[in-house]
Write a protein that holds these residues in place. Sequence first.
Motif, mmCIF file in Angstrom:
data_model
loop_
_atom_site.group_PDB
_atom_site.id
_atom_site.type_symbol
_atom_site.label_atom_id
_atom_site.label_comp_id
_atom_site.label_asym_id
_atom_site.label_seq_id
_atom_site.Cartn_x
_atom_site.Cartn_y
_atom_site.Cartn_z
ATOM 1 N N GLN A 4 0.817 -1.223 0.000
ATOM 2 C CA GLN A 4 0.000 0.000 0.000
ATOM 3 C C GLN A 4 0.852 1.274 0.000
ATOM 4 O O GLN A 4 0.658 2.161 -0.811
ATOM 5 C CB GLN A 4 -0.923 -0.005 1.222
ATOM 6 N N ASP A 5 1.794 1.346 0.943
ATOM 7 C CA ASP A 5 2.582 2.571 1.085
ATOM 8 C C ASP A 5 3.801 2.553 0.171
ATOM 9 O O ASP A 5 4.209 1.504 -0.325
ATOM 10 C CB ASP A 5 3.018 2.746 2.543
ATOM 11 N N ASN A 6 4.381 3.735 -0.012
ATOM 12 C CA ASN A 6 5.599 3.818 -0.816
ATOM 13 C C ASN A 6 6.655 4.677 -0.127
ATOM 14 O O ASN A 6 6.357 5.397 0.828
ATOM 15 C CB ASN A 6 5.282 4.345 -2.226
ATOM 16 N N ALA A 7 7.888 4.518 -0.619
ATOM 17 C CA ALA A 7 9.014 5.282 -0.082
ATOM 18 C C ALA A 7 9.757 5.930 -1.235
ATOM 19 O O ALA A 7 9.803 5.374 -2.340
ATOM 20 C CB ALA A 7 9.954 4.356 0.681
ATOM 21 N N LEU A 8 10.331 7.098 -0.981
ATOM 22 C CA LEU A 8 11.137 7.767 -2.008
ATOM 23 C C LEU A 8 12.609 7.561 -1.683
ATOM 24 O O LEU A 8 13.024 7.718 -0.535
ATOM 25 C CB LEU A 8 10.850 9.272 -2.026
ATOM 26 N N VAL A 9 13.369 7.185 -2.689
ATOM 27 C CA VAL A 9 14.825 7.106 -2.506
ATOM 28 C C VAL A 9 15.477 7.926 -3.617
ATOM 29 O O VAL A 9 14.944 8.006 -4.724
ATOM 30 C CB VAL A 9 15.368 5.654 -2.537
ATOM 31 N N LEU A 44 8.061 7.409 3.621
ATOM 32 C CA LEU A 44 9.481 7.596 3.927
ATOM 33 C C LEU A 44 10.199 8.285 2.775
ATOM 34 O O LEU A 44 9.883 8.052 1.607
ATOM 35 C CB LEU A 44 10.162 6.237 4.151
ATOM 36 N N LEU A 45 11.183 9.088 3.137
ATOM 37 C CA LEU A 45 12.115 9.649 2.152
ATOM 38 C C LEU A 45 13.520 9.348 2.660
ATOM 39 O O LEU A 45 13.888 9.775 3.761
ATOM 40 C CB LEU A 45 11.899 11.163 2.028
ATOM 41 N N PHE A 46 14.281 8.576 1.882
ATOM 42 C CA PHE A 46 15.660 8.273 2.276
ATOM 43 C C PHE A 46 16.616 9.246 1.599
ATOM 44 O O PHE A 46 16.638 9.367 0.374
ATOM 45 C CB PHE A 46 16.035 6.837 1.876
ATOM 46 N N LEU A 47 17.402 9.936 2.409
ATOM 47 C CA LEU A 47 18.438 10.822 1.893
ATOM 48 C C LEU A 47 19.764 10.370 2.487
ATOM 49 O O LEU A 47 19.800 9.914 3.644
ATOM 50 C CB LEU A 47 18.159 12.276 2.299
ATOM 51 N N CYS A 48 20.820 10.492 1.732
ATOM 52 C CA CYS A 48 22.117 10.023 2.204
ATOM 53 C C CYS A 48 23.116 11.146 1.980
ATOM 54 O O CYS A 48 23.306 11.590 0.850
ATOM 55 C CB CYS A 48 22.488 8.776 1.387
ATOM 56 N N VAL A 56 11.591 11.580 7.217
ATOM 57 C CA VAL A 56 12.822 11.732 6.443
ATOM 58 C C VAL A 56 13.933 10.969 7.159
ATOM 59 O O VAL A 56 14.238 11.240 8.316
ATOM 60 C CB VAL A 56 13.214 13.220 6.299
ATOM 61 N N VAL A 57 14.501 9.980 6.463
ATOM 62 C CA VAL A 57 15.612 9.210 7.030
ATOM 63 C C VAL A 57 16.886 9.745 6.397
ATOM 64 O O VAL A 57 17.117 9.574 5.197
ATOM 65 C CB VAL A 57 15.459 7.699 6.745
#
Length: 351
Positions: free
Chosen positions: A94-99, A144-148, A174-175
């Motif tokens: 169902q949910d999504n994450a941005l990378v 979620l949004l993953f930033l590195c 925001v991770v």
Amino acid sequence: MHEIEKLVRENIRSLSPYSTARDEYQGTPGVFLDANENPFPGELGFNRYPDPRQKALKARVSALKGLPVENIFLGNGSDEAIDLMYRIFCTPGQDNALVIAPSYGMYTVAADINDVRVRSIHLGPDFSLPVDAIRIATDKHTKLLFLCSPNNPSGNAFSPETLLSLTENFPGIVVLDEAYADFSARGSLRTKVLRYRNLVVLQTFSKAYGMAGIRLGMAFADSYVIELMNRVKYPYNISQPAQDMALEALAYTPEEEVAVIIRERTRLAGALPAFRFVRKVWPSDANFLLVRVDDADALYNFLLERGIIVRNRSRIKGCEKCLRITVGTPEENDKLLNALSDYEKSHLRRP
Ligand code: PMP
């Protein structure tokens, strides 16, 4: 203020966590007949389960990182924290994450394992942060949004202002993965978790601290998020040897080694462009360099034959013809440069 409570999966919000034998007593008893352990310590003395909340180690990490223990999670590498983000916030299917892309591969692998859809947002020219594309890709199921930062494999750190304004405006969590922050002049945003409830900052003892072998990662976040992580994690996720060795190792900070690595990074970044087969070396805030060459596979294999292993990233979009080279000791870097000279000679001899 973000209402992060609403982002949590229903089953996690109502979860009754496993209560370990070691969670249930207070005081300092001398006789442990509660956890079905072998009472004999043997030669190594690891017959007892470790502290599930790692109190001693967390107190040390708290002093080191300048954050209260309530805002600190310790994991089996920061990879554990990445996986927990999906398990806590994303309903499978169902949910999504941005990378961002290219970036560290585990954000996507952990999503795939958890059956969470990933939307890859490609970095801009010279790996800049595509703020508008992130906004456009966000919908009501984006958790979620993953930033590195510094980013792996590009090596660049993003501006703190941009990272914080993204956090402020992002409706989910925001991770921010700061695995390489110790090598960057930009430093860390970890204390911002006290202000931004939707910010989770990841760090690790695997890089600058030189403890990749013991598997110890950190997450810094709002105390509510940390409590959720503690509830969902395996009860004894950090082994006793890892807790002991980390406490011992943290008596020293790695400043001198980091200074050598940064000096060597500058030396390599200066030397590499002189080779004729090197097309581009990106500036790096991390302990590695992304290098574009004329034939990444050929150079990778040549180095392998010389016993030097680098990371071939040439099949990743945005990293075509690129190798990622970790900065080694001065002697290792000399070996690398010698091997590259030999490659150039053999390369130039060809018709
Ligand atoms: N984040 C990034 C950006 C990494 O590059 C890595 C490992 N290469 C990790 C996290 C994983 O670190 P750990 O060893 O703490 O699991």
